[in-house]
Design a protein around this motif. Sequence first.
Motif, PDB file in Angstrom:
ATOM      1  N   ILE A  16     -40.107  -3.631 -23.227  1.00 19.82           N
ATOM      2  CA  ILE A  16     -39.342  -2.941 -22.307  1.00 19.82           C
ATOM      3  C   ILE A  16     -38.067  -2.659 -21.860  1.00 19.82           C
ATOM      4  CG2 ILE A  16     -39.134  -5.496 -21.192  1.00 19.82           C
ATOM      5  CD1 ILE A  16     -40.149  -5.529 -19.187  1.00 19.82           C
ATOM      6  N   LEU A  17     -37.524  -2.513 -21.093  1.00 17.96           N
ATOM      7  CA  LEU A  17     -35.917  -1.819 -21.289  1.00 17.96           C
ATOM      8  C   LEU A  17     -35.475  -2.555 -20.127  1.00 17.96           C
ATOM      9  CD1 LEU A  17     -36.307   2.106 -21.079  1.00 17.96           C
ATOM     10  CD2 LEU A  17     -36.900   0.394 -22.935  1.00 17.96           C
ATOM     11  N   LEU A  18     -34.427  -3.152 -21.098  1.00 18.17           N
ATOM     12  CA  LEU A  18     -33.586  -4.367 -20.119  1.00 18.17           C
ATOM     13  C   LEU A  18     -31.779  -4.022 -19.240  1.00 18.17           C
ATOM     14  CD1 LEU A  18     -34.953  -7.427 -21.128  1.00 18.17           C
ATOM     15  CD2 LEU A  18     -35.673  -6.290 -19.559  1.00 18.17           C
ATOM     16  N   PRO A  19     -31.549  -3.700 -18.823  1.00 26.04           N
ATOM     17  CA  PRO A  19     -29.547  -3.669 -18.655  1.00 26.04           C
ATOM     18  C   PRO A  19     -29.122  -4.568 -19.113  1.00 26.04           C
ATOM     19  CG  PRO A  19     -30.520  -4.190 -16.779  1.00 26.04           C
ATOM     20  CD  PRO A  19     -31.876  -4.538 -17.480  1.00 26.04           C
ATOM     21  N   LYS A  20     -28.134  -4.003 -20.277  1.00 21.73           N
ATOM     22  CA  LYS A  20     -27.311  -4.677 -20.906  1.00 21.73           C
ATOM     23  C   LYS A  20     -25.764  -4.388 -19.825  1.00 21.73           C
ATOM     24  CE  LYS A  20     -25.800  -3.445 -24.413  1.00 21.73           C
ATOM     25  NZ  LYS A  20     -26.379  -3.245 -26.970  1.00 21.73           N
ATOM     26  N   ALA A  60     -42.361  -0.607 -18.652  1.00 18.17           N
ATOM     27  CA  ALA A  60     -41.125  -0.007 -18.208  1.00 18.17           C
ATOM     28  C   ALA A  60     -39.186  -1.046 -18.271  1.00 18.17           C
ATOM     29  CB  ALA A  60     -41.815  -1.496 -16.756  1.00 18.17           C
ATOM     30  N   MET A  61     -38.922  -0.180 -17.207  1.00 17.45           N
ATOM     31  CA  MET A  61     -37.675  -0.440 -17.050  1.00 17.45           C
ATOM     32  C   MET A  61     -36.628  -1.211 -15.734  1.00 17.45           C
ATOM     33  SD  MET A  61     -35.433   2.875 -15.788  1.00 17.45           S
ATOM     34  CE  MET A  61     -33.924   2.511 -15.680  1.00 17.45           C
ATOM     35  N   VAL A  62     -36.079  -1.935 -16.333  1.00 17.29           N
ATOM     36  CA  VAL A  62     -36.122  -3.160 -15.062  1.00 17.29           C
ATOM     37  C   VAL A  62     -34.189  -2.634 -14.430  1.00 17.29           C
ATOM     38  CG1 VAL A  62     -34.813  -5.675 -15.055  1.00 17.29           C
ATOM     39  CG2 VAL A  62     -36.749  -4.988 -15.674  1.00 17.29           C
ATOM     40  N   LYS A  77     -32.035   9.107  -9.301  1.00 13.22           N
ATOM     41  CA  LYS A  77     -31.464  10.064 -10.876  1.00 13.22           C
ATOM     42  C   LYS A  77     -32.870   9.119 -12.012  1.00 13.22           C
ATOM     43  CE  LYS A  77     -27.552  12.248 -10.418  1.00 13.22           C
ATOM     44  NZ  LYS A  77     -26.095  12.458 -10.996  1.00 13.22           N
ATOM     45  N   ILE A  78     -32.563   7.456 -11.218  1.00 13.78           N
ATOM     46  CA  ILE A  78     -33.535   6.720 -12.371  1.00 13.78           C
ATOM     47  C   ILE A  78     -34.924   6.885 -12.616  1.00 13.78           C
ATOM     48  CG2 ILE A  78     -34.143   3.527 -12.157  1.00 13.78           C
ATOM     49  CD1 ILE A  78     -30.463   3.588 -11.923  1.00 13.78           C
ATOM     50  N   ALA A  79     -35.430   7.159 -10.490  1.00 11.65           N
ATOM     51  CA  ALA A  79     -36.539   7.465 -10.610  1.00 11.65           C
ATOM     52  C   ALA A  79     -37.001   8.910 -11.026  1.00 11.65           C
ATOM     53  CB  ALA A  79     -36.988   7.360  -8.707  1.00 11.65           C
ATOM     54  N   GLY A 106     -42.694   8.270 -17.830  1.00  8.61           N
ATOM     55  CA  GLY A 106     -43.614   7.908 -17.570  1.00  8.61           C
ATOM     56  C   GLY A 106     -44.406   6.549 -17.531  1.00  8.61           C
ATOM     57  N   ILE A 107     -42.999   5.740 -17.313  1.00  4.39           N
ATOM     58  CA  ILE A 107     -42.603   4.255 -16.582  1.00  4.39           C
ATOM     59  C   ILE A 107     -42.513   4.142 -15.897  1.00  4.39           C
ATOM     60  CG2 ILE A 107     -42.086   3.810 -19.847  1.00  4.39           C
ATOM     61  CD1 ILE A 107     -39.504   3.705 -18.402  1.00  4.39           C
ATOM     62  N   PHE A 108     -43.174   2.662 -15.093  1.00  2.00           N
ATOM     63  CA  PHE A 108     -42.586   2.337 -13.636  1.00  2.00           C
ATOM     64  C   PHE A 108     -41.553   1.137 -14.080  1.00  2.00           C
ATOM     65  CE2 PHE A 108     -44.675  -1.745 -14.746  1.00  2.00           C
ATOM     66  CZ  PHE A 108     -44.012  -2.655 -14.502  1.00  2.00           C
ATOM     67  N   VAL A 109     -40.608   1.300 -12.391  1.00  2.00           N
ATOM     68  CA  VAL A 109     -39.238   0.850 -12.100  1.00  2.00           C
ATOM     69  C   VAL A 109     -39.979  -0.582 -11.906  1.00  2.00           C
ATOM     70  CG1 VAL A 109     -37.105   0.622 -11.398  1.00  2.00           C
ATOM     71  CG2 VAL A 109     -37.309   2.615 -11.777  1.00  2.00           C
TER      72      VAL A 109
END
Length: 306
Positions: free
Chosen positions: A134-138, A183-185, A204-206, A213-216
Amino acid sequence: MDNGDRPKKWGFQGNAELNASSISVRGVLNLVYANLDKDDKQPTIPLGRADPTEFPSYQTTRLAPDAVAKAAFSYNFNCYAPTGGVAEARRAVAKHLSKDFPYQLSPDDVYITVGCTQAIEVVVSVLARPNANILLPKPSYPHYEARTSCSNLEARHFDLIPERGWEVDLDSVEALADENTVAMVIINPSNPCGNVFMSQHLKKIAETASKLGIFVISDEVYSHLAFGSNPFVPMGVFGSIVPVLTLGSISKRWLVPGWRLGWIVTCDPNGIFQQSGQEFGLINGYLPHPRANLSLRHVDCPMMRV
């Protein structure tokens, strides 16, 4: 067992990764309080949080506790609640959030949770599977990191760009994602950065997430608490571009963090979650019986009309 029979080494120990990733404002405050000079009689003013109990100027509408008391005295809510939440509570959240959307949410899109913390735990747990990431912000809210460690879900970190108002570095998102990314957060308004994403950037994030092919997962616990030039826009507005899970609660905006009432909402007018299989049906099965539902049951949602 006498002392001679005790093991040389006990087999239990803490999760070092979890401890390292659980540093939070509250954790730091607790550490500071633990090291205060107990003989110093000067009053201590906490600057790290605005607690509505310690600071009575932060009070919610009187309608809310009156409604909770009415629900409790009705004796109609001493049973286990449905796992997804009491129908009236789900309907109230759906109606409240739909006011900002170009489409209408259904009560079936809403899952009531014990605060937004449990919403995070449920979503991360449901997504955890072998090799998934999963992709997390930093930087980010530490509980995401802690929960992924508990769930054996790999966390990958994309940058937020301070020079551009802490916008998401979409190039780093694309570089990090692979076939195992689920997914990404995003956190909007941001904790800890305090920024509010502009509508154009959210689009743009969407578009980027859709391409990958991932959801938010959009953490909107601070929704509408925006005081700068950027108005708050919910990520669900772009649910027709990419499916979105919105996480929220009444804790911040309505000044009742102790009530522990939150939600997970599927913002997916194209029905992509349903088409993808049974994975998100697990959300309902994973949830315990949320007792906090009664606080929205009898309010007729005056809080949600704000």
